[in-house]
Design a protein around this motif. Structure first.
Motif, PDB file in Angstrom:
ATOM      1  N   THR A 154       0.846  -1.202   0.000  1.00  0.00           N
ATOM      2  CA  THR A 154       0.000   0.000   0.000  1.00  0.00           C
ATOM      3  C   THR A 154       0.877   1.247   0.000  1.00  0.00           C
ATOM      4  O   THR A 154       1.776   1.378   0.836  1.00  0.00           O
ATOM      5  CB  THR A 154      -0.886   0.043   1.277  1.00  0.00           C
ATOM      6  OG1 THR A 154      -1.562  -1.193   1.382  1.00  0.00           O
ATOM      7  CG2 THR A 154      -1.858   1.199   1.242  1.00  0.00           C
ATOM      8  N   PHE A 155       0.593   2.150  -0.931  1.00  0.00           N
ATOM      9  CA  PHE A 155       1.383   3.376  -1.038  1.00  0.00           C
ATOM     10  C   PHE A 155       1.183   4.249   0.203  1.00  0.00           C
ATOM     11  O   PHE A 155       0.060   4.436   0.665  1.00  0.00           O
ATOM     12  CB  PHE A 155       0.942   4.151  -2.291  1.00  0.00           C
ATOM     13  CG  PHE A 155       1.601   5.493  -2.442  1.00  0.00           C
ATOM     14  CD1 PHE A 155       2.869   5.599  -3.010  1.00  0.00           C
ATOM     15  CD2 PHE A 155       0.967   6.654  -2.012  1.00  0.00           C
ATOM     16  CE1 PHE A 155       3.493   6.840  -3.148  1.00  0.00           C
ATOM     17  CE2 PHE A 155       1.585   7.894  -2.145  1.00  0.00           C
ATOM     18  CZ  PHE A 155       2.847   7.984  -2.714  1.00  0.00           C
ATOM     19  N   TRP A 195       9.748  -0.390   2.095  1.00  0.00           N
ATOM     20  CA  TRP A 195       8.549  -1.055   2.614  1.00  0.00           C
ATOM     21  C   TRP A 195       8.674  -1.152   4.132  1.00  0.00           C
ATOM     22  O   TRP A 195       9.738  -1.546   4.637  1.00  0.00           O
ATOM     23  CB  TRP A 195       8.421  -2.460   2.036  1.00  0.00           C
ATOM     24  CG  TRP A 195       8.031  -2.495   0.597  1.00  0.00           C
ATOM     25  CD1 TRP A 195       6.769  -2.663   0.097  1.00  0.00           C
ATOM     26  CD2 TRP A 195       8.906  -2.385  -0.540  1.00  0.00           C
ATOM     27  NE1 TRP A 195       6.806  -2.653  -1.282  1.00  0.00           N
ATOM     28  CE2 TRP A 195       8.103  -2.478  -1.702  1.00  0.00           C
ATOM     29  CE3 TRP A 195      10.273  -2.192  -0.708  1.00  0.00           C
ATOM     30  CZ2 TRP A 195       8.620  -2.408  -2.988  1.00  0.00           C
ATOM     31  CZ3 TRP A 195      10.803  -2.110  -1.988  1.00  0.00           C
ATOM     32  CH2 TRP A 195       9.976  -2.220  -3.098  1.00  0.00           C
ATOM     33  N   MET A 196       7.558  -0.841   4.837  1.00  0.00           N
ATOM     34  CA  MET A 196       7.619  -0.781   6.302  1.00  0.00           C
ATOM     35  C   MET A 196       6.640  -1.787   6.905  1.00  0.00           C
ATOM     36  O   MET A 196       5.441  -1.753   6.613  1.00  0.00           O
ATOM     37  CB  MET A 196       7.246   0.630   6.761  1.00  0.00           C
ATOM     38  CG  MET A 196       8.116   1.707   6.121  1.00  0.00           C
ATOM     39  SD  MET A 196       7.554   3.380   6.496  1.00  0.00           S
ATOM     40  CE  MET A 196       6.044   3.482   5.558  1.00  0.00           C
ATOM     41  N   THR A 225       4.855  -8.441  -3.310  1.00  0.00           N
ATOM     42  CA  THR A 225       5.529  -9.337  -4.269  1.00  0.00           C
ATOM     43  C   THR A 225       6.821  -8.720  -4.820  1.00  0.00           C
ATOM     44  O   THR A 225       7.736  -9.440  -5.216  1.00  0.00           O
ATOM     45  CB  THR A 225       4.605  -9.653  -5.467  1.00  0.00           C
ATOM     46  OG1 THR A 225       4.089  -8.408  -5.957  1.00  0.00           O
ATOM     47  CG2 THR A 225       3.468 -10.570  -5.062  1.00  0.00           C
ATOM     48  N   ARG A 226       6.905  -7.367  -4.807  1.00  0.00           N
ATOM     49  CA  ARG A 226       8.140  -6.743  -5.310  1.00  0.00           C
ATOM     50  C   ARG A 226       9.323  -7.062  -4.373  1.00  0.00           C
ATOM     51  O   ARG A 226      10.436  -7.257  -4.816  1.00  0.00           O
ATOM     52  CB  ARG A 226       7.967  -5.222  -5.430  1.00  0.00           C
ATOM     53  CG  ARG A 226       7.073  -4.832  -6.597  1.00  0.00           C
ATOM     54  CD  ARG A 226       6.729  -3.367  -6.564  1.00  0.00           C
ATOM     55  NE  ARG A 226       5.817  -3.030  -5.467  1.00  0.00           N
ATOM     56  CZ  ARG A 226       5.324  -1.816  -5.261  1.00  0.00           C
ATOM     57  NH1 ARG A 226       5.648  -0.814  -6.051  1.00  0.00           N
ATOM     58  NH2 ARG A 226       4.496  -1.590  -4.259  1.00  0.00           N
ATOM     59  N   VAL A 227       9.037  -7.118  -3.051  1.00  0.00           N
ATOM     60  CA  VAL A 227      10.090  -7.447  -2.077  1.00  0.00           C
ATOM     61  C   VAL A 227      10.481  -8.919  -2.240  1.00  0.00           C
ATOM     62  O   VAL A 227      11.662  -9.265  -2.364  1.00  0.00           O
ATOM     63  CB  VAL A 227       9.597  -7.182  -0.631  1.00  0.00           C
ATOM     64  CG1 VAL A 227      10.639  -7.652   0.382  1.00  0.00           C
ATOM     65  CG2 VAL A 227       9.273  -5.707  -0.441  1.00  0.00           C
ATOM     66  N   VAL A 228       9.469  -9.775  -2.277  1.00  0.00           N
ATOM     67  CA  VAL A 228       9.736 -11.218  -2.393  1.00  0.00           C
ATOM     68  C   VAL A 228      10.493 -11.502  -3.699  1.00  0.00           C
ATOM     69  O   VAL A 228      11.446 -12.289  -3.727  1.00  0.00           O
ATOM     70  CB  VAL A 228       8.407 -12.006  -2.322  1.00  0.00           C
ATOM     71  CG1 VAL A 228       8.633 -13.486  -2.592  1.00  0.00           C
ATOM     72  CG2 VAL A 228       7.762 -11.792  -0.953  1.00  0.00           C
ATOM     73  N   GLY A 229      10.104 -10.798  -4.768  1.00  0.00           N
ATOM     74  CA  GLY A 229      10.746 -10.995  -6.079  1.00  0.00           C
ATOM     75  C   GLY A 229      12.227 -10.648  -6.022  1.00  0.00           C
ATOM     76  O   GLY A 229      13.068 -11.360  -6.586  1.00  0.00           O
TER      77      GLY A 229
END
Ligand SMILES: Cc1cc2nc3c(=O)[nH]c(=O)nc-3n(C[C@H](O)[C@H](O)[C@H](O)COP(=O)(O)OP(=O)(O)OC[C@H]3O[C@@H](n4cnc5c(N)ncnc54)[C@H](O)[C@@H]3O)c2cc1C
Length: 395
Positions: free
Chosen positions: A85-86, A201-202, A253-257
């Protein structure tokens, strides 16, 4: 004006020491930098060079060399909650609109700084093991048994400073309860990563960030994770890749990727120090992490070290040896007004990023509001401020 040039010895050829050397040489001071490493290696990962630090290096005509290796940080830089979430945009300019942030590999920045100095200035392979001073000069002793004398000694020997003990009782590092896993990934492995993006990301007690370095060819990632056991305060300890991946399971998913692409990582225990009672004694002054080690949550460690070096050069320019002790006390008084604030704010920012500063809504608002503080941090011009300070003291 004194008849002989002031002679400075800088212990530590890191970012603070080399910045100070560049600034001092340009202001007519004779400088030698004594660095323990031989040769300086590819140690370290990413650093942010912010407008307040970069402005000073550009004034030393290092701008072109920086542009060759820096990665501009710009649009699509943002804070997110752990689920994607932005929350807020990341401030990427100073108040004038200058897009002055570079993501940099630490060793690239060191190379640029070394390139600004005459080749004889840096003496590598010299570990300083002793310091003495009397009314007229200071003396350094090295593990090689060699010695050097100078009018002024700058301890730019980092967070584990061995010269700090000659100024104050050695300070105890305070463990933050967090460890940082960090490393670099080739940008080719993450083609979808938006150009110039610094993204953060927090989550609960953790945060994760990614930004480009080395002209955008590498992505620097850091995952901040709470730990019960202390982690050593080292920049080169090998981390556990599987623990890192498990720590961010279920995140955006961007972090996991990104984490799926990690082969190996380093880790580093996050420590800082309470502000020291003093930074100077006689002809010896502390600078950078040796003076004010801070948590990395504002990315200001290197930038504050650069500012220290410029301030010292302004304060020492044109001085005679007899004036050194008094002028170093003024340097400390001038710089502490800023570094005490940045050190304290870095701790607060860490709590926000780890979602430990009130409700999530409140935290998100604070992150959005901190844009103003960021701009004031970036607008600051240490050279101009140091000159104004000295003029005030003189009148
Ligand atoms: C190897 C290393 C890797 C780092 N990697 C990162 C990173 O990836 N990301 C990040 O945000 N920050 C990193 N940092 C920290 C960051 O560079 C500093 O917070 C910041 O630049 C402050 O600069 P400084 O000059 O005070 O200290 P530093 O940049 O730490 O420099 C201190 C220098 O002093 C030298 N030194 C220490 N003791 C002696 C001695 N007795 N005699 C002679 N020389 C001595 C060290 O070898 C080092 O070169 C790293 C620091 C080091 C030393």
């Amino acid at each position: 004006m004194p008849s002989t040039r002031l002679k400075a010895a800088i212990v530590g050829g890191g970012i603070g020491g080399l910045s100070a050397a560049n600034a001092m040489i340009r202001r007519g001071i004779d400088v030698t930098v004594w660095e323990q490493a031989d040769p300086p290696g590819e140690i370290g990962t990413g650093l942010s060079l912010f407008p307040n630090g970069r402005r000073q290096l550009e004034r030393m005509e290092l701008g072109e060399a920086l542009a060759e290796v820096g990665a501009t940080i710009g649009d699509s830089s943002a804070f997110y909650r752990m689920d994607g979430t932005f929350v807020s945009r990341v401030v990427t300019t100073d108040s004038s609109g200058w897009k002055g942030i570079y993501g940099m590999h630490r060793s690239d920045l060191l190379r640029v700084l070394a390139g600004g100095l005459p080749p004889t200035v840096i003496r590598s392979g010299y570990r300083c093991v002793g310091f003495e001073q009397n009314a007229s000069l200071a003396q350094l002793k090295f593990a090689t048994d060699q010695t050097d004398t100078a009018d002024v000694v700058i301890a730019a020997d980092g967070i584990q400073s061995s010269l700090q003990q000659y100024v104050v009782e050695p300070s105890t590092p305070e463990y933050s309860g967090s460890r940082a896993y960090r490393g670099l990934i080739s940008k080719e492995k993450v083609p979808e990563w938006p150009k110039e993006a610094h993204q953060i990301w927090m989550g609960d007690g953790k945060h994760f960030m990614v930004y480009p370095v080395r002209s955008g060819r590498l992505l620097n990632y850091v995952g901040f994770v709470p730990t019960k056991s202390e982690t050593i305060e080292s920049w080169s300890a090998t981390g556990d890749r599987d623990e890192l991946t498990a720590s961010f399971e279920g995140w955006d998913t961007r972090v996991v990727g990104i984490l799926e692409k990690v082969d190996a990582c380093f880790w580093w225990g996050l420590y800082d120090r309470k502000p020291l009672p003093s930074w100077t004694r006689g002809r010896l002054a502390l600078l950078g992490d040796a003076a004010h080690a801070m948590l990395p949550h504002l990315g200001q460690g290197a930038n504050q070290a650069i500012e220290d070096g410029v301030a010292l050069a302004v304060f020492l320019e044109g001085r005679g040896s007899a004036e050194v002790c008094g002028i170093l006390r003024q340097y400390e008084a001038f710089r502490r007004e800023r570094t005490d604030v940045v050190q304290a704010e870095a701790r607060k920012q860490g709590l926000r990023l780890d979602s430990r500063s009130g409700s999530l809504q409140q935290r998100d608002q604070e992150i959005a509001r901190s844009a103003e503080f960021r701009k004031s941090l970036y607008d600051y011009d240490v050279e101009k401020s140091a000159i104004a300070y000295l003029n005030d003291v003189a009148t």
